[in-house]
Structures are given as structure tokens and as C-alpha cells.
Design a protein around this motif. Sequence first.
Motif, PDB file in Angstrom:
ATOM      1  N   THR A  88     -67.931   2.822 116.888  1.00 51.54           N
ATOM      2  CA  THR A  88     -67.884   1.535 116.206  1.00 51.54           C
ATOM      3  C   THR A  88     -66.448   1.242 115.803  1.00 51.54           C
ATOM      4  O   THR A  88     -65.846   1.985 115.020  1.00 51.54           O
ATOM      5  N   THR A  89     -65.879   0.187 116.373  1.00 48.28           N
ATOM      6  CA  THR A  89     -64.479  -0.122 116.103  1.00 48.28           C
ATOM      7  C   THR A  89     -64.322  -1.196 115.029  1.00 48.28           C
ATOM      8  O   THR A  89     -63.241  -1.413 114.542  1.00 48.28           O
ATOM      9  N   ARG A  90     -65.389  -1.902 114.732  1.00 52.02           N
ATOM     10  CA  ARG A  90     -65.299  -2.943 113.716  1.00 52.02           C
ATOM     11  C   ARG A  90     -66.603  -3.006 112.942  1.00 52.02           C
ATOM     12  O   ARG A  90     -67.514  -3.736 113.280  1.00 52.02           O
ATOM     13  N   GLY A  91     -66.706  -2.226 111.879  1.00 51.86           N
ATOM     14  CA  GLY A  91     -67.920  -2.222 111.080  1.00 51.86           C
ATOM     15  C   GLY A  91     -67.951  -3.398 110.123  1.00 51.86           C
ATOM     16  O   GLY A  91     -66.923  -3.912 109.702  1.00 51.86           O
ATOM     17  N   ILE A  92     -69.142  -3.823 109.760  1.00 52.93           N
ATOM     18  CA  ILE A  92     -69.327  -4.953 108.842  1.00 52.93           C
ATOM     19  C   ILE A  92     -70.138  -4.475 107.649  1.00 52.93           C
ATOM     20  O   ILE A  92     -71.159  -3.812 107.800  1.00 52.93           O
ATOM     21  N   ASP A  93     -69.661  -4.818 106.458  1.00 52.85           N
ATOM     22  CA  ASP A  93     -70.410  -4.559 105.231  1.00 52.85           C
ATOM     23  C   ASP A  93     -71.069  -5.856 104.786  1.00 52.85           C
ATOM     24  O   ASP A  93     -70.408  -6.896 104.673  1.00 52.85           O
ATOM     25  N   ILE A  94     -72.374  -5.809 104.556  1.00 53.47           N
ATOM     26  CA  ILE A  94     -73.161  -7.008 104.249  1.00 53.47           C
ATOM     27  C   ILE A  94     -73.937  -6.790 102.958  1.00 53.47           C
ATOM     28  O   ILE A  94     -74.554  -5.741 102.771  1.00 53.47           O
ATOM     29  N   VAL A  95     -73.895  -7.787 102.068  1.00 52.14           N
ATOM     30  CA  VAL A  95     -74.733  -7.769 100.875  1.00 52.14           C
ATOM     31  C   VAL A  95     -75.625  -9.000 100.893  1.00 52.14           C
ATOM     32  O   VAL A  95     -75.144 -10.127 101.075  1.00 52.14           O
ATOM     33  N   MET A  96     -76.916  -8.788 100.730  1.00 50.86           N
ATOM     34  CA  MET A  96     -77.869  -9.898 100.638  1.00 50.86           C
ATOM     35  C   MET A  96     -78.181 -10.140  99.169  1.00 50.86           C
ATOM     36  O   MET A  96     -78.710  -9.255  98.487  1.00 50.86           O
ATOM     37  N   ALA A  97     -77.814 -11.332  98.685  1.00 48.69           N
ATOM     38  CA  ALA A  97     -78.104 -11.714  97.301  1.00 48.69           C
ATOM     39  C   ALA A  97     -79.367 -12.573  97.299  1.00 48.69           C
ATOM     40  O   ALA A  97     -79.374 -13.688  97.834  1.00 48.69           O
ATOM     41  N   ILE A  98     -80.433 -12.036  96.724  1.00 44.83           N
ATOM     42  CA  ILE A  98     -81.760 -12.666  96.822  1.00 44.83           C
ATOM     43  C   ILE A  98     -82.182 -13.259  95.476  1.00 44.83           C
ATOM     44  O   ILE A  98     -82.197 -12.565  94.458  1.00 44.83           O
ATOM     45  N   ASP A  99     -82.526 -14.531  95.500  1.00 46.58           N
ATOM     46  CA  ASP A  99     -83.030 -15.237  94.318  1.00 46.58           C
ATOM     47  C   ASP A  99     -84.450 -14.741  94.012  1.00 46.58           C
ATOM     48  O   ASP A  99     -85.326 -14.757  94.871  1.00 46.58           O
ATOM     49  N   LEU A 100     -84.668 -14.297  92.753  1.00 41.78           N
ATOM     50  CA  LEU A 100     -85.990 -13.814  92.358  1.00 41.78           C
ATOM     51  C   LEU A 100     -86.604 -14.665  91.251  1.00 41.78           C
ATOM     52  O   LEU A 100     -87.444 -14.187  90.488  1.00 41.78           O
ATOM     53  N   SER A 101     -86.204 -15.919  91.185  1.00 42.40           N
ATOM     54  CA  SER A 101     -86.815 -16.807  90.196  1.00 42.40           C
ATOM     55  C   SER A 101     -88.266 -17.078  90.574  1.00 42.40           C
ATOM     56  O   SER A 101     -88.675 -16.873  91.722  1.00 42.40           O
ATOM     57  N   ALA A 102     -89.066 -17.539  89.614  1.00 42.71           N
ATOM     58  CA  ALA A 102     -90.499 -17.745  89.843  1.00 42.71           C
ATOM     59  C   ALA A 102     -90.767 -18.725  90.974  1.00 42.71           C
ATOM     60  O   ALA A 102     -91.783 -18.625  91.668  1.00 42.71           O
ATOM     61  N   SER A 103     -89.840 -19.660  91.193  1.00 40.27           N
ATOM     62  CA  SER A 103     -90.048 -20.653  92.252  1.00 40.27           C
ATOM     63  C   SER A 103     -90.050 -20.025  93.639  1.00 40.27           C
ATOM     64  O   SER A 103     -90.522 -20.639  94.604  1.00 40.27           O
ATOM     65  N   MET A 104     -89.539 -18.786  93.773  1.00 37.16           N
ATOM     66  CA  MET A 104     -89.567 -18.106  95.065  1.00 37.16           C
ATOM     67  C   MET A 104     -90.988 -17.705  95.470  1.00 37.16           C
ATOM     68  O   MET A 104     -91.220 -17.247  96.582  1.00 37.16           O
ATOM     69  N   LEU A 105     -91.941 -17.895  94.563  1.00 37.87           N
ATOM     70  CA  LEU A 105     -93.340 -17.637  94.887  1.00 37.87           C
ATOM     71  C   LEU A 105     -94.042 -18.880  95.428  1.00 37.87           C
ATOM     72  O   LEU A 105     -95.258 -18.847  95.676  1.00 37.87           O
ATOM     73  N   ALA A 106     -93.294 -19.966  95.584  1.00 36.15           N
ATOM     74  CA  ALA A 106     -93.862 -21.201  96.140  1.00 36.15           C
ATOM     75  C   ALA A 106     -94.430 -20.939  97.519  1.00 36.15           C
ATOM     76  O   ALA A 106     -93.910 -20.119  98.288  1.00 36.15           O
ATOM     77  N   LYS A 107     -95.501 -21.668  97.857  1.00 33.69           N
ATOM     78  CA  LYS A 107     -96.252 -21.381  99.074  1.00 33.69           C
ATOM     79  C   LYS A 107     -95.945 -22.342 100.219  1.00 33.69           C
ATOM     80  O   LYS A 107     -96.747 -22.488 101.149  1.00 33.69           O
ATOM     81  N   ASP A 108     -94.763 -23.001 100.185  1.00 31.02           N
ATOM     82  CA  ASP A 108     -94.423 -23.855 101.322  1.00 31.02           C
ATOM     83  C   ASP A 108     -94.018 -23.023 102.541  1.00 31.02           C
ATOM     84  O   ASP A 108     -94.092 -23.490 103.673  1.00 31.02           O
ATOM     85  N   LEU A 109     -93.580 -21.766 102.334  1.00 29.30           N
ATOM     86  CA  LEU A 109     -93.433 -20.798 103.405  1.00 29.30           C
ATOM     87  C   LEU A 109     -94.573 -19.799 103.253  1.00 29.30           C
ATOM     88  O   LEU A 109     -95.077 -19.597 102.145  1.00 29.30           O
ATOM     89  N   LYS A 110     -95.007 -19.195 104.329  1.00 29.59           N
ATOM     90  CA  LYS A 110     -96.204 -18.345 104.303  1.00 29.59           C
ATOM     91  C   LYS A 110     -95.843 -16.858 104.287  1.00 29.59           C
ATOM     92  O   LYS A 110     -94.997 -16.438 105.083  1.00 29.59           O
TER      93      LYS A 110
END
Length: 334
Positions: A88-110
Amino acid sequence: MFEGIEFLNKPFFWLLTLLPLAIVWYIFKQNKQTAELKISSLKGFKVTKSWLPKLKHLLFALRLIALAFLITALARPRTVDVSTKTKTTRGIDIVMAIDLSASMLAKDLKPNRLEALKAVAADFIKGRPNDRIGIVEYAGESYTKTPITSDKAIVLRSLKDVKYNSIIEGGTAIGMGLATAVNRLKDSKAKSKVIILLTDGVNNSGSINPKIASELAVEFGIKTYTVGIGTNGMALSPIDIMSNGQFRYGRVPVEIDEKLLKEIAQVTGGKYFRATNNSKLAAIYDEINKLEKTEIEEFKFYNYEEKFRLFVWIAGLILLLELLLRYTIFRSFV
């Protein structure tokens, strides 16, 4: 016999087409050399039965077989052992910042926004075997769920455990979520540092302004992809908690601060996406996966072992056998 063997000089195999011509020539020559004597009766001759005259054509067959082996040797058979080493000549560091507010429980996505996100993010993590990945959670405040690590089993296990809880202060602190992700990456020695910021709301809490967090990302050379999750219009979302601890759902307008998310992406050199359904969310992660390619250098080592000597030896032995038979057993018939 030829399993795992390649031929370097394959055009020499065209010489094999001469063998049928040699057979035709041999038959024609034999017919010409056969002498005929016509007599009225064989009663005065003693007839002896011998199988040797019938086998004299074996000598020519042996010579043809030897010639076939010599032609095969000219084609230069060899085996190839290929070993591969990747770096591996070019590694990538990735951080996923995830919103955990109550609205993330909305059911418009399944089945809901958060679970849909987790399913797609898991596939994304599995598809980045050469990169380090971390997870940051945020609502009204933020904290690191998993520091950046190359152990994908740990990251996937942490992602599976991501869920809404009432312990985290309510609200959506986009600035704090971004700042925490920047803090996890600022000391990284990776060639490329990336944040994937996911939210379904507007910045309404937290002590850090999202624009200041964006400037921090720029200062440390961190690119940010922002993703707004939620359908257009209204969505079935949590509006209250009942006495049994379950959410009561109602249709509420979807509010995403797209202007802010676009600014964060533009300033840091990233890109803004909008996921209005499951398939679009998956497509977004696919696009990010294509945009952030890890450069892998591959080394191939070839070990060649020449095999033509074996065919030369076989041809030589067959010719030697043919000469021995010609000047011993078949001496009287050729």
C-alpha cells in the motif's frame, strides 16, 4: 505432461505439419522399393513365418516420434511460478461522524435512517481493506466511538453497536461532531485524511461553530464529505416518548441545513450529497469509495524453469533405440 507448461517459441509447432508429409513420402518410397518376382508355383519353396518384416515400419515411426519431441523442444517449454507481493503506497484514514439524534429514527428510509446508514456503512468499511477507519457519534454533544484503526472487525462491531440512546444530550451539534472527527485525524501521518459527516438536521446545539470546525479541517488537510439523510417534504419521525418508553411517531417536515453542509464540503475540498432513500444512500457511499482510491503497488516475481532438455533427452533416447534396432534385430530387413 504439459500441465502448467508454457511455450516460448510456439511458431515451431508448425513444423509438426511436415510429419504427415513424411508419412506419405515413406509409403510412396516403400512401394517403389518393393521388388516383385512372378513364378507359377511356391511348392518348391519352404515358407517360414516371421513377424520381423512386419515390424520394420516401427523404425520409421520411432524416427517420427523423435522428431516430434525435437520440435517440441525447439518450441521451448517452460514452467512459470508467479509470486505476488502488494504494498500500500497511499493509505487513507477515514472517520465517519454519525448523527445520533432522535430524528435518525425516522422511517422515510427503511427500516429507519440510522439502520439504513449502518447497513451501507458496513459494506463501505468491508470494501476498504487497506485503510484505517474510525467512528464518531454526535447529537447534542459528541464523542469517539472507535479511534482510527486498521482492524475492520473492531470497526464493524462498533458500527453494529451504534444506536440512539437518551444518555447523549439531545439536539444536533454538527460543529462538535466535525471537530471531534478532526481531532481524531489531525495527528494522522496518512497521505489522505477524510471525514464522512452524516446528519439529518440542522446545527442547533453544541459549543463549536461548524464553520470554525471546517477551518480546523482545512488547517490539518482533512477533506470532508457531507451527507444529508432524509426524504423531501414530510417524514414519519419520533415526536414524543410514551409512558412505556416507546416513541410516538408523527409526520413532521424534514429540515436539513443543506447550505451549511455544502459550505463545509466546499471549504474542505469534499463534496455534498443528499440521500433521500436507501438506494441513493448506497450510491453515495459507492461514489465516495470511487473518489477516495487507495494506491496499491503490486510486485510480481517470475521464476522460470526450462523444460526443453527433457524433450531433447527423450528424442535422443528414441533415436538411439531406433539405431540399435536398425543395426541389430532389423539388420536383414532394412
